[in-house]
Motif scaffolding. Structure first.
Motif, PDB file in Angstrom:
ATOM      1  N   MET A 218     -30.072  -0.532  33.214  1.00  0.00           N
ATOM      2  CA  MET A 218     -30.273  -0.440  31.766  1.00  0.00           C
ATOM      3  C   MET A 218     -29.368   0.591  31.094  1.00  0.00           C
ATOM      4  O   MET A 218     -29.306   0.645  29.869  1.00  0.00           O
ATOM      5  N   ARG A 219     -28.696   1.426  31.870  1.00  0.00           N
ATOM      6  CA  ARG A 219     -27.882   2.507  31.329  1.00  0.00           C
ATOM      7  C   ARG A 219     -26.505   2.537  31.993  1.00  0.00           C
ATOM      8  O   ARG A 219     -26.333   2.102  33.139  1.00  0.00           O
ATOM      9  N   GLY A 220     -25.543   3.116  31.274  1.00  0.00           N
ATOM     10  CA  GLY A 220     -24.197   3.233  31.818  1.00  0.00           C
ATOM     11  C   GLY A 220     -24.138   4.083  33.065  1.00  0.00           C
ATOM     12  O   GLY A 220     -23.306   3.845  33.956  1.00  0.00           O
ATOM     13  N   SER A 221     -25.021   5.063  33.171  1.00  0.00           N
ATOM     14  CA  SER A 221     -25.041   5.905  34.368  1.00  0.00           C
ATOM     15  C   SER A 221     -25.426   5.092  35.600  1.00  0.00           C
ATOM     16  O   SER A 221     -24.949   5.348  36.707  1.00  0.00           O
ATOM     17  N   GLN A 222     -26.290   4.090  35.411  1.00  0.00           N
ATOM     18  CA  GLN A 222     -26.658   3.215  36.530  1.00  0.00           C
ATOM     19  C   GLN A 222     -25.489   2.303  36.913  1.00  0.00           C
ATOM     20  O   GLN A 222     -25.298   1.993  38.091  1.00  0.00           O
ATOM     21  N   ILE A 223     -24.732   1.873  35.917  1.00  0.00           N
ATOM     22  CA  ILE A 223     -23.526   1.099  36.214  1.00  0.00           C
ATOM     23  C   ILE A 223     -22.571   1.941  37.047  1.00  0.00           C
ATOM     24  O   ILE A 223     -21.996   1.463  38.034  1.00  0.00           O
ATOM     25  N   ALA A 224     -22.403   3.214  36.668  1.00  0.00           N
ATOM     26  CA  ALA A 224     -21.539   4.112  37.443  1.00  0.00           C
ATOM     27  C   ALA A 224     -22.031   4.232  38.880  1.00  0.00           C
ATOM     28  O   ALA A 224     -21.225   4.268  39.819  1.00  0.00           O
ATOM     29  N   ALA A 225     -23.348   4.263  39.059  1.00  0.00           N
ATOM     30  CA  ALA A 225     -23.909   4.409  40.406  1.00  0.00           C
ATOM     31  C   ALA A 225     -23.597   3.195  41.274  1.00  0.00           C
ATOM     32  O   ALA A 225     -23.206   3.342  42.436  1.00  0.00           O
ATOM     33  N   VAL A 226     -23.744   1.982  40.723  1.00  0.00           N
ATOM     34  CA  VAL A 226     -23.486   0.796  41.552  1.00  0.00           C
ATOM     35  C   VAL A 226     -21.989   0.607  41.794  1.00  0.00           C
ATOM     36  O   VAL A 226     -21.585   0.099  42.842  1.00  0.00           O
ATOM     37  N   LEU A 227     -21.154   1.030  40.836  1.00  0.00           N
ATOM     38  CA  LEU A 227     -19.713   0.977  41.076  1.00  0.00           C
ATOM     39  C   LEU A 227     -19.334   1.939  42.201  1.00  0.00           C
ATOM     40  O   LEU A 227     -18.519   1.608  43.074  1.00  0.00           O
ATOM     41  N   ALA A 228     -19.950   3.118  42.187  1.00  0.00           N
ATOM     42  CA  ALA A 228     -19.691   4.087  43.249  1.00  0.00           C
ATOM     43  C   ALA A 228     -20.179   3.575  44.599  1.00  0.00           C
ATOM     44  O   ALA A 228     -19.635   3.926  45.648  1.00  0.00           O
ATOM     45  N   LEU A 344     -21.081   4.952  30.693  1.00  0.00           N
ATOM     46  CA  LEU A 344     -20.377   4.817  31.971  1.00  0.00           C
ATOM     47  C   LEU A 344     -19.226   5.814  32.050  1.00  0.00           C
ATOM     48  O   LEU A 344     -19.054   6.498  33.073  1.00  0.00           O
ATOM     49  N   ASP A 345     -18.453   5.924  30.981  1.00  0.00           N
ATOM     50  CA  ASP A 345     -17.338   6.867  30.961  1.00  0.00           C
ATOM     51  C   ASP A 345     -17.826   8.307  31.106  1.00  0.00           C
ATOM     52  O   ASP A 345     -17.223   9.114  31.836  1.00  0.00           O
ATOM     53  N   ALA A 346     -18.927   8.629  30.431  1.00  0.00           N
ATOM     54  CA  ALA A 346     -19.470   9.990  30.510  1.00  0.00           C
ATOM     55  C   ALA A 346     -19.947  10.298  31.928  1.00  0.00           C
ATOM     56  O   ALA A 346     -19.707  11.391  32.458  1.00  0.00           O
ATOM     57  N   ALA A 347     -20.610   9.334  32.562  1.00  0.00           N
ATOM     58  CA  ALA A 347     -21.103   9.539  33.919  1.00  0.00           C
ATOM     59  C   ALA A 347     -19.942   9.673  34.902  1.00  0.00           C
ATOM     60  O   ALA A 347     -19.985  10.516  35.812  1.00  0.00           O
ATOM     61  N   THR A 348     -18.909   8.861  34.707  1.00  0.00           N
ATOM     62  CA  THR A 348     -17.740   8.920  35.590  1.00  0.00           C
ATOM     63  C   THR A 348     -17.014  10.247  35.426  1.00  0.00           C
ATOM     64  O   THR A 348     -16.587  10.865  36.411  1.00  0.00           O
ATOM     65  N   THR A 349     -16.898  10.696  34.183  1.00  0.00           N
ATOM     66  CA  THR A 349     -16.242  11.988  33.926  1.00  0.00           C
ATOM     67  C   THR A 349     -17.028  13.133  34.541  1.00  0.00           C
ATOM     68  O   THR A 349     -16.465  14.044  35.155  1.00  0.00           O
ATOM     69  N   ALA A 354     -17.664  17.206  38.731  1.00  0.00           N
ATOM     70  CA  ALA A 354     -18.483  17.795  39.790  1.00  0.00           C
ATOM     71  C   ALA A 354     -17.727  17.810  41.111  1.00  0.00           C
ATOM     72  O   ALA A 354     -17.794  18.791  41.870  1.00  0.00           O
ATOM     73  N   ARG A 355     -16.968  16.766  41.379  1.00  0.00           N
ATOM     74  CA  ARG A 355     -16.191  16.701  42.605  1.00  0.00           C
ATOM     75  C   ARG A 355     -15.100  17.771  42.604  1.00  0.00           C
ATOM     76  O   ARG A 355     -14.860  18.433  43.613  1.00  0.00           O
ATOM     77  N   LYS A 356     -14.431  17.902  41.447  1.00  0.00           N
ATOM     78  CA  LYS A 356     -13.368  18.919  41.339  1.00  0.00           C
ATOM     79  C   LYS A 356     -13.948  20.323  41.489  1.00  0.00           C
ATOM     80  O   LYS A 356     -13.385  21.189  42.136  1.00  0.00           O
ATOM     81  N   GLY A 357     -15.122  20.513  40.842  1.00  0.00           N
ATOM     82  CA  GLY A 357     -15.764  21.823  40.953  1.00  0.00           C
ATOM     83  C   GLY A 357     -16.145  22.135  42.393  1.00  0.00           C
ATOM     84  O   GLY A 357     -15.984  23.267  42.852  1.00  0.00           O
TER      85      GLY A 357
END
Length: 361
Positions: A218-228, A344-349, A354-357
Motif C-alpha cells: 500500500m506504500r512506496g516504502s513497501q515497494i522499495a522492500a520488495v524491489l530490494a 519509493l524514492d524517499a525510501a530508496t534514498t 543508511a548504507r553509506k553511513g
C-alpha cells in the motif's frame, strides 16, 4: 530485473486486475498514463465485453497495459456439497428477494474465445490466474508480441510457470486481497498460505524469471522492500480499489477504512475458492460451511451479492481487500502513482544514506 518487462512502464508499479467491475478502462488508463502498468480484468466478462473494454482503453491511452484471464477450472465432482450449500443460502435468497444463480453457468470463463481475441488483436501484456497456460498458448502470445505473466502462490507453481515458457511470474503472498491464484484448489492447503517476503525469497531461489510482487502493498516504502528482495515491480490491488477511477461500489470503497470492518480473512463463502475480504455477516455465517466448488458457488451467490449492493447492505457483499486495507487513500489513480513513486524514492534514498553511513562508520 528484466528490461523486457520494466521497459514497458517507467515506474515499477502494476495495478492489479480486479474482476467484478473494479478494473475499468478509466482506472487502467490513469495508471498507465502516470507511468505504471494499468490492467483490465477479463474475468466474468464475455470475449466481446473484454474486446470492447480494450478498445475503450486504447482510446484513453497510447501507453502499454495488460489484460488478465482466468484459467478454465476442472470439473467438480461433489455436486451434493453444492446442493447442501444452496439449501443453506435459501434464507439469503428470501431475505434479498431474489433467486440463487445457476451453478452451471460455465466453468471456462470464455477462455478460448478471449485468447482468440488477444491473438487477433494483441495487447502488450497478458497475465493468467488460477493455473498455467499450455506452452503453445504462451508461445503464440509471444509470437504476437505479448509479454506473459502467471500468478503463483508457491515455489513449485513458479517452477511450473517457468517450464511452460511464461515470461515472468506474479508472486502472490497470502496478504493479497481477492482470490488466491493457486493452481490447484486443494482445501487441505487453505491455512498454509505463505507471506509475500518469504515467498518472494523462495521463488527467487527456484526460478530465473522476473518477479512481480503482490500482496498487501500500500506504500512506496513497501515497494522499495520488495524491489530490494528481488522483485522487478510491485502489483497493488487494494490501493487502487479505493481510487476515484476504480469501478468498485462506493460501499466497498468506504468499507476499506470503515472501523466496522476490523480485519480480513480468506473465505470460500462467496465463490467456492479462497479469497481474502473484509469480514462481514455473510462471511461469518457461511464461510465455515462453503464447499470447495468454484465457480459453482460464485454463480450461486452472484444474485445475492448484486442485491446486497443494490440495497446498500455491505454485510452481504464480497468486500475483497488485502491486509493493508486500512492504509487505502481516496485519490485519483494517477496521483496515487505519483505519491507511491515519491515514497519509493524517499525510501530508496534513505536506504542508500543508511548504507553509506554504515560504510563510513
Amino acid at each position: 530485473m528484466s528490461s523486457a518487462l520494466t521497459d514497458l512502464f517507467p515506474h515499477p508499479i502494476v495495478q492489479a486486475p480486479m474482476a467484478g467491475g473494479v478494473s475499468v478502462p478509466q482506472l487502467a488508463a490513469a495508471v498507465s498514463e502516470a507511468g505504471g502498468l494499468g490492467f483490465l480484468a477479463a474475468g466474468y466478462k464475455t470475449a466481446d465485453g473484454m474486446y470492447q473494454e480494450i478498445k475503450q482503453l486504447r482510446g484513453l491511452t497510447g501507453r502499454p497495459f495488460g489484460v488478465n484471464l482466468f484459467m478454465p477450472q476442472p470439473e467438480y465432482a461433489d455436486a451434493a456439497a453444492v446442493d447442501v450449500y444452496a439449501h443453506q443460502l435459501a434464507g439469503e435468497a428470501a431475505w434479498y428477494e431474489t433467486e440463487l444463480g445457476d451453478r452451471d453457468s460455465g466453468r471456462d470463463d470464455g477462455y478460448d474465445a478471449k485468447l482468440a481475441v488477444l491473438l487477433d488483436n494483441p495487447v502488450p501484456v497478458v497475465s493468467f490466474h488460477f493455473g498455467v497456460p499450455k506452452p503453445d498458448v504462451l508461445e503464440s502470445l509471444r509470437r504476437a508480441g505479448t509479454f506473459t505473466l502467471v500468478t503463483v502462490t508457491t515455489p513449485d507453481e513458479a517452477l511450473a510457470v517457468q517450464q511452460a515458457g511464461a515470461d515472468a511470474v506474479i508472486v502472490q503472498g497470502v496478504e493479497a486481497g481477492g482470490h488466491q491464484g493457486t493452481h490447484r484448489d486443494n482445501p487441505e492447503t487453505d491455512r498454509s498460505g505463505i507471506g509475500l517476503l518469504s515467498l518472494l525469497a523462495q521463488v527467487r531461489e527456484t526460478v530465473s524469471l522476473p518477479l512481480v510482487a503482490a500482496g498487501g502493498i500500500m506504500r512506496g516504502s513497501q515497494i522499495a522492500a520488495v524491489l530490494a528482495a528481488g522483485a522487478s515491480a510491485a502489483q497493488l490491488g487494494t490501493a487502487f480499489l479505493a481510487t476515484q477511477e476504480s469501478g468498485a461500489n462506493a460501499l466497498h470503497k468506504q468499507a476499506l477504512t470503515n472501523p466496522l470492518f476490523v480485519r480480513t480473512e480468506l473465505t470460500r463463502a462467496f465463490s467456492g475458492r479462497p479469497a481474502r475480504g473484509l469480514v462481514n455477516r455473510f462471511m461469518r455465517e457461511h464461510g465455515p460451511y462453503a464447499p470447495a466448488a468454484y465457480p459453482e458457488v460464485h454463480h450461486l451467490t452472484s444474485p445475492l451479492r448484486k442485491k446486497a449492493a443494490a440495497s446498500g447492505d455491505a454485510q452481504g457483499m464480497a468486500l475483497w481487500a488485502g491486509q493493508g486495507h486500512r492504509m487505502a487513500r481516496d485519490l485519483p489513480a494517477g496521483q496515487l502513482v505519483e505519491v507511491l513513486v515519491a515514497e519509493l524514492d524517499a525510501a530508496t534514498t534513505a536506504l542508500s544514506a543508511a548504507r553509506k553511513g554504515g560504510a563510513l562508520g
